[in-house]
Design a protein around this motif. Structure first.
Motif, short mmCIF file in Angstrom:
data_model
loop_
_atom_site.label_atom_id
_atom_site.label_comp_id
_atom_site.label_asym_id
_atom_site.label_seq_id
_atom_site.Cartn_x
_atom_site.Cartn_y
_atom_site.Cartn_z
N ILE C 27 52.94 10.22 29.82
CA ILE C 27 52.55 9.24 28.80
C ILE C 27 53.77 8.45 28.38
N SER C 28 53.53 7.30 27.76
CA SER C 28 54.65 6.50 27.25
C SER C 28 54.22 5.83 25.95
N ALA C 30 53.22 3.06 23.54
CA ALA C 30 52.47 1.85 23.89
C ALA C 30 52.67 0.72 22.91
N PRO C 139 51.06 4.58 18.83
CA PRO C 139 50.19 4.40 19.99
C PRO C 139 50.87 4.89 21.28
N GLN C 141 50.32 5.41 25.72
CA GLN C 141 49.56 5.05 26.91
C GLN C 141 49.47 6.26 27.82
N GLY C 145 43.94 5.80 29.46
CA GLY C 145 43.78 4.87 28.34
C GLY C 145 44.76 5.14 27.22
N LEU C 146 44.55 4.42 26.12
CA LEU C 146 45.43 4.57 24.95
C LEU C 146 44.96 5.70 24.07
N TYR C 148 46.22 7.70 20.02
CA TYR C 148 47.04 7.48 18.84
C TYR C 148 47.35 8.78 18.11
#
Lengths: 152, 123, 155
Positions: C27-28, C30, C139, C141, C145-146, C148
């Motif tokens: 993940i990163s 966003a 947020p 990514q 998908g995104l 939170y």
């Protein structure tokens, strides 16, 4: 353990003191009670000797009516006031539960209330947790007070 | 004679709830003023004629304890009676409040009868 | 607020760590931290309360597809719908993030305990805490998908 009793008493106390709406706990009659389908749920976490989450589940009509009674003003939509009012009820019921548990030498601390408003919302705790649920009837409709917990 | 009250709590909803509770108690309250934290409360006390203060403990900017401390340093307002509104906060915080001048506490949820009991003697 | 940036950075770090290490998912970040999330549709939220010297809530909001992917990786099994396994997996993610947040805050001498994790899900819902909190929404990514991570702390 009588947690249903604590929940019931704490809720009755809050309603009798600050809300002035008559509520009656529905005793489980052996037949399953219809589930409350909430449009608004206020949740507050409990930590310490008991790890849990307390939730107040209301259909719109109950949330609106209870808020109107608490604030002494008309409330027509599920807005900030409603979130804060039902959140405050969750806070006070949890506070009552904390006192009852303290009398049994169980110490808990409360987190902060969060409110979820929506269509067909469902909440759940960890699947291994115990669930205590009390439903109430009122002139505005039925609502539920639910505690999911594990003992530390 | 009607007594003016100042409600100090960071939640505007909570202030409305307490306001309603006070009116239900049937005591002779005049104006019910509101403040969102200790700073605002001090400003209101200097500005308006207020007879009784009900204050929450946990508030941003200046909490209930800091409010009591600061108030006790101001000759014009230091003697106005203050009651703390508490939830499940422990006895020790109320003890500290009392040592700083608070007269007593009202623990939520409180009934109109309780309001009568605690505030009645001051009316 | 300085302390907020530091908390944000450490929380971002630990979220990435949990996902890389336990969920086996890359993940990163966003985007910038947000302070408002609109209504959540067909999503599931895991949350855990913090109690003690600092009171608050940590919540992690996943759209369904991301929740299913997370659960599949985490539990090593395919899932098609938001069932009990998904609820448990998401609750456990919230619990781990809560544990990390507790450590981050505890380093500064705070005494904090976690509540039971829980999940909320539905077709459409809005999630909010009481008004007087410091709130941040981070947020991320994920491949699906995104999602939170939201923290609310009483002021």
């Amino acid at each position: 353990m009588g947690l249903e009793n604590y929940l019931s008493n704490a809720t009755m106390e809050v309603f009798a003191s600050m809300i002035f709406i008559d509520i009656t706990p529905e005793s489980p009659s052996g037949e399953p009670m219809p589930e409350i389908e909430p449009n608004l749920s206020s949740l507050i976490g409990l930590a310490g000797d008991l790890k849990g989450i307390l939730a107040i589940h209301c259909p719109s009509a109950v949330a609106l009516g209870v808020t109107a009674a608490m604030l002494g003003m008309e409330v027509t939509e599920l807005d900030e006031d409603v979130k804060d009012a039902i959140g405050e009820i969750a806070n006070m019921v949890a506070g009552g539960l904390k006192e009852s548990l303290a009398a049994e030498d169980k110490k808990i601390e409360l987190a902060i209330p969060t409110t979820v408003i929506g269509k067909s919302i469902r909440t759940s705790g960890l699947s291994g947790a115990t669930r205590a649920m009390v439903t109430f009837s009122s002139p505005l409709g039925r609502f539920g007070v639910e505690l999911r917990f594990i003992l530390s | 004679m009607a007594k003016n009250v100042l409600l100090v709590d960071d939640s505007s909803t909570m202030r409305k709830i307490i306001s309603r509770s006070l009116r239900q108690a049937g005591l002779d309250f005049g104006e019910i003023y509101e403040a969102g934290d200790g700073q605002e409360a001090l400003a209101m006390l200097e500005k308006e004629t207020i007879d009784i203060v009900l204050s929450d403990i946990n508030m941003p900017n200046m909490n209930g304890i800091e409010f009591l401390r600061e108030k006790s340093n101001r000759p014009a307002i230091k003697d106005i009676p203050v009651f703390m509104i508490s939830t499940e906060t422990g006895e020790d915080i109320i003890g500290e409040a009392k040592s700083l001048g608070a007269i007593g506490a009202l623990k939520k949820p409180f009934t109109p009868d309780k309001v009568n009991e605690v505030l009645g003697p001051l009316m | 607020m300085n302390s907020c940036t530091e908390i944000n950075d450490r929380l971002i770090e630990s979220t990435i760590e949990i996902f890389t290490g336990m969920v086996m998912m890359d993940i990163s970040v966003a985007g910038e931290p947000m302070n408002k999330l609109g209504p959540l549709k067909k999503s599931i939220t895991g949350m855990v309360g913090l109690a003690g010297t600092h009171k608050g809530v940590l919540a992690v909001h996943f759209p369904k597809q991301v929740a299913l992917a997370v659960t599949s990786n985490f539990l090593g099994m395919e899932v098609e719908e938001i069932n009990e396994d998904v609820q448990d997996a998401i609750g456990e993610i919230a619990n781990m993030l809560g544990g990390n947040l507790k450590t981050i805050l505890s380093d500064r001498g705070k005494d904090i305990q976690l509540s039971l994790p829980s999940t909320i899900f539905g077709d459409e819902y809005a999630f909010s805490s009481q008004a007087e909190v410091d709130q941040v929404i981070l947020p991320f990514q994920a491949p699906a998908g995104l999602f939170y991570v939201e923290v609310e702390l009483e002021r």
